[in-house]
Design a protein around this motif. Structure first.
Motif, PDB file in Angstrom:
ATOM      1  N   UNK A 151       0.858  -1.175   0.000  1.00  0.00           N
ATOM      2  CA  UNK A 151       0.000   0.000   0.000  1.00  0.00           C
ATOM      3  C   UNK A 151       0.898   1.230   0.000  1.00  0.00           C
ATOM      4  N   UNK A 152       0.279   2.393  -0.106  1.00  0.00           N
ATOM      5  CA  UNK A 152       1.057   3.614  -0.295  1.00  0.00           C
ATOM      6  C   UNK A 152       2.063   3.849   0.818  1.00  0.00           C
ATOM      7  N   UNK A 153       1.718   3.456   2.048  1.00  0.00           N
ATOM      8  CA  UNK A 153       2.576   3.781   3.175  1.00  0.00           C
ATOM      9  C   UNK A 153       3.206   2.557   3.822  1.00  0.00           C
ATOM     10  N   UNK A 154       3.096   1.392   3.201  1.00  0.00           N
ATOM     11  CA  UNK A 154       3.694   0.217   3.818  1.00  0.00           C
ATOM     12  C   UNK A 154       3.201  -1.069   3.203  1.00  0.00           C
ATOM     13  N   UNK A 155       3.075  -2.104   4.037  1.00  0.00           N
ATOM     14  CA  UNK A 155       2.586  -3.401   3.595  1.00  0.00           C
ATOM     15  C   UNK A 155       1.395  -3.768   4.466  1.00  0.00           C
ATOM     16  N   UNK A 156       0.392  -4.365   3.852  1.00  0.00           N
ATOM     17  CA  UNK A 156      -0.851  -4.664   4.548  1.00  0.00           C
ATOM     18  C   UNK A 156      -1.118  -6.164   4.474  1.00  0.00           C
ATOM     19  N   UNK A 157      -1.577  -6.728   5.613  1.00  0.00           N
ATOM     20  CA  UNK A 157      -1.918  -8.136   5.701  1.00  0.00           C
ATOM     21  C   UNK A 157      -3.398  -8.283   6.054  1.00  0.00           C
ATOM     22  N   UNK A 158      -4.033  -9.333   5.501  1.00  0.00           N
ATOM     23  CA  UNK A 158      -5.413  -9.657   5.833  1.00  0.00           C
ATOM     24  C   UNK A 158      -5.524 -11.159   6.025  1.00  0.00           C
ATOM     25  N   UNK A 159      -6.074 -11.541   7.199  1.00  0.00           N
ATOM     26  CA  UNK A 159      -6.276 -12.961   7.475  1.00  0.00           C
ATOM     27  C   UNK A 159      -7.723 -13.200   7.865  1.00  0.00           C
ATOM     28  N   UNK A 160      -8.329 -14.279   7.291  1.00  0.00           N
ATOM     29  CA  UNK A 160      -7.796 -15.176   6.272  1.00  0.00           C
ATOM     30  C   UNK A 160      -7.860 -14.534   4.886  1.00  0.00           C
ATOM     31  N   UNK A 161      -6.958 -14.966   4.012  1.00  0.00           N
ATOM     32  CA  UNK A 161      -6.980 -14.469   2.639  1.00  0.00           C
ATOM     33  C   UNK A 161      -8.276 -14.910   1.958  1.00  0.00           C
ATOM     34  N   UNK A 162      -8.830 -14.047   1.143  1.00  0.00           N
ATOM     35  CA  UNK A 162     -10.084 -14.354   0.449  1.00  0.00           C
ATOM     36  C   UNK A 162      -9.766 -14.973  -0.916  1.00  0.00           C
ATOM     37  N   UNK A 163      -9.467 -16.250  -0.896  1.00  0.00           N
ATOM     38  CA  UNK A 163      -9.197 -16.990  -2.131  1.00  0.00           C
ATOM     39  C   UNK A 163     -10.187 -18.150  -2.206  1.00  0.00           C
ATOM     40  N   UNK A 164     -10.483 -18.576  -3.423  1.00  0.00           N
ATOM     41  CA  UNK A 164     -11.395 -19.693  -3.618  1.00  0.00           C
ATOM     42  C   UNK A 164     -10.819 -20.991  -3.062  1.00  0.00           C
ATOM     43  N   UNK A 165     -11.684 -21.934  -2.741  1.00  0.00           N
ATOM     44  CA  UNK A 165     -11.233 -23.181  -2.122  1.00  0.00           C
ATOM     45  C   UNK A 165     -10.314 -23.967  -3.047  1.00  0.00           C
ATOM     46  N   UNK A 166     -10.613 -23.981  -4.355  1.00  0.00           N
ATOM     47  CA  UNK A 166      -9.759 -24.716  -5.291  1.00  0.00           C
ATOM     48  C   UNK A 166      -8.365 -24.098  -5.333  1.00  0.00           C
ATOM     49  N   UNK A 167      -8.306 -22.764  -5.373  1.00  0.00           N
ATOM     50  CA  UNK A 167      -7.015 -22.079  -5.401  1.00  0.00           C
ATOM     51  C   UNK A 167      -6.283 -22.278  -4.081  1.00  0.00           C
ATOM     52  N   UNK A 168      -7.015 -22.255  -2.970  1.00  0.00           N
ATOM     53  CA  UNK A 168      -6.391 -22.471  -1.661  1.00  0.00           C
ATOM     54  C   UNK A 168      -5.778 -23.868  -1.574  1.00  0.00           C
TER      55      UNK A 168
END
Length: 366
Positions: free
Chosen positions: A200-217
Motif C-alpha cells: 500500500x502507499x505507506x507500507x505493507x498490509x496483511x489480511x487474514x484469512x486471505x479471500x481466495x477460492x477453495x480450489x485455489x487455496x
C-alpha cells in the motif's frame, strides 16, 4: 507425549519458554548469563548460562546440552530449527532460508520459484535486473518497488546508492500474493494459515484469512507442502510467500521460523491458535488442528519500519477491515506522534463502527 521428545530452546523469550513448559515438554534452555534473574522460575538444572556474544561458547554449550540431556529438537528464539541432533536433515532449514539454493531445488518442479538474486549494494542491482529482465521487483528490507523501465531502474538506484544492503531483485510475476504459515513435525506439514499480503502507499498490509477460492487455496497448500518435502524439511515452523499467478502458484520466498509476528498475531486473534504453543504441543504428541477463523483481521506495517506506528483492525468482512485500516492510517498520519506503537481498531458488539485506540497496552508484543 512421546517420551523421546526433549526440546532445547536457545535464547528464547520468556513467553516462548513458558509456552513450552505449559505444553508438558521436557525442556532445557540456553540463555544469556545476564538473564539469570529473568529465567529464575525455571529449575536451575534446566538452565545453561552462556555469553550470547561468544559464538564459540554458545556452540559448545548447545552441543554439551544435546549430548548430556538426550535432546531431540533444538530451536532458537525465532523458531529456526538447529538440526545438529538430526544430521540427515541438517541442510533443510538452510536451503529453505537461501533463495538461490531453494530456486535450484524447485527448478524442475511443477511450480518453479520466482527467480530472485540478492546483492550487497544498490549499484549491483541493475546488473542483476539485466539477467532477470524487466519488469522486476526490487526489495530492501520491508521496502518493495516494481520497476518497469530502464529509467525507473536508474532512478531507484540513485535513490538507494547510499543505503545499506542487502538488496533483492526478483522476476515480476503478476497476481495477488499470500503468505502461508506452516508447522512441520516428523515430516508432516500442517498449513495453519493463508494470509493476503499487498503493498500500500505507506507500507505493507496483511489480511487474514486471505479471500481466495477453495480450489485455489488447495493448490497453494499443495504447492507449499510439496516444496517443504522437496527440501526435506522435517521439523519446525515456516512462512512461505506465494504469488497466485495465472499459471498457478509461484513461490517467492520461504523462511524457516515463526516469521512475521504480525501474521502470527492475526491468526491468533481470529482463531485462538498460537503457533509457538501449537508447535510445542505437536512435540508433546497433540495433533495440530488449526480452527477455522470466524471473522477477519488485518494489520498494516509502515515503510520505513522505524516510524514505530502499526495499525490493526478486526471486522466481520474483509471490506470492513480494509475501511478501518484506511481510517486508522489517516489518523496516524495526522497525529504526528510516532511514539505510539500501535493503533487498534476492534469490532465491538455494539456495532460495526469503533474508534481507534492506543494499542500500547492491548497489543504489547505485535
Amino acid at each position: 507425549m512421546s517420551p523421546a521428545a526433549r526440546l532445547l530452546l536457545c535464547f528464547p523469550s520468556l513467553a516462548f519458554a513458558r509456552k513450552a513448559v505449559r505444553s508438558g515438554l521436557d525442556l532445557r534452555l540456553v540463555v544469556d548469563a545476564g538473564q539469570r534473574a529473568l529465567f529464575a522460575p525455571f529449575a536451575a538444572d534446566r538452565l545453561t548460562l552462556v555469553d550470547a556474544r561468544d559464538e564459540t561458547a554458545v556452540a559448545g554449550a548447545v552441543a554439551q546440552v544435546v549430548l548430556r540431556c538426550g535432546i531431540t529438537h533444538v530451536l532458537d528464539g525465532e523458531g529456526f530449527p538447529a538440526t545438529r541432533v538430526c544430521p540427515e536433515f541438517a541442510e533443510a532449514p538452510h536451503v529453505l532460508a537461501d533463495d538461490r539454493r531453494l530456486e535450484e531445488v524447485l527448478a524442475p518442479s511443477r511450480h518453479p520459484m520466482v527467480r530472485t538474486r540478492v546483492v550487497a549494494t544498490a549499484g549491483a542491482v541493475p546488473g542483476v535486473v539485466a539477467e532477470i529482465g524487466l519488469p522486476a521487483v526490487l526489495r530492501s528490507g520491508d521496502d518493495e518497488t516494481v520497476v518497469r523501465s530502464g529509467a525507473a531502474l536508474a532512478e531507484w538506484a540513485r535513490r538507494h546508492e547510499h543505503r545499506p544492503g542487502p538488496f533483492a531483485a526478483g522476476e515480476f510475476v503478476p497476481g495477488p500474493e499470500v503468505v502461508v504459515t506452516t508447522l512441520t513435525h516428523d515430516g508432516m506439514h500442517r498449513v495453519v494459515g493463508v494470509t493476503a499480503q499487498r503493498a500500500v502507499a505507506h507500507g505493507v498490509r496483511y489480511l487474514f484469512p486471505a479471500t481466495v477460492g477453495e480450489a485455489e487455496a488447495r493448490e497453494v497448500r499443495a504447492t507449499v507442502t510439496a516444496m517443504l518435502d522437496l527440501v526435506g524439511y522435517e521439523f519446525g515452523p515456516a512462512e512461505t510467500s506465494v504469488v497466485l499467478s495465472g499459471r498457478g502458484p509461484r513461490i517467492v520466498r520461504a523462511r524457516p521460523g515463526f516469521g512475521s509476528r504480525g501474521i502470527a498475531r492475526l491468526i491468533e486473534v481470529t482463531t485462538g491458535f498460537d503457533v509457538q504453543t501449537e508447535l510445542c504441543r505437536a512435540l508433546a504428541g497433540v495433533p495440530v488442528r488449526p480452527p477455522a477463523p470466524r471473522w477477519f483481521a488485518g494489520a498494516e506495517f509502515p515503510r520505513p519500519p522505524s516510524t514505530g506506528v502499526r495499525v490493526l483492525a478486526e471486522g466481520a468482512t474483509p471490506e470492513i477491515v480494509e475501511e478501518r485500516l484506511d481510517a486508522a492510517r489517516r489518523r496516524t498520519l495526522t497525529c504526528g506522534d510516532t511514539t505510539v506503537p500501535a493503533c487498534y481498531v476492534r469490532n465491538t458488539g455494539a456495532g460495526e463502527v469503533s474508534g481507534i485506540e492506543d494499542g500500547r497496552n492491548r497489543e504489547p508484543e505485535l
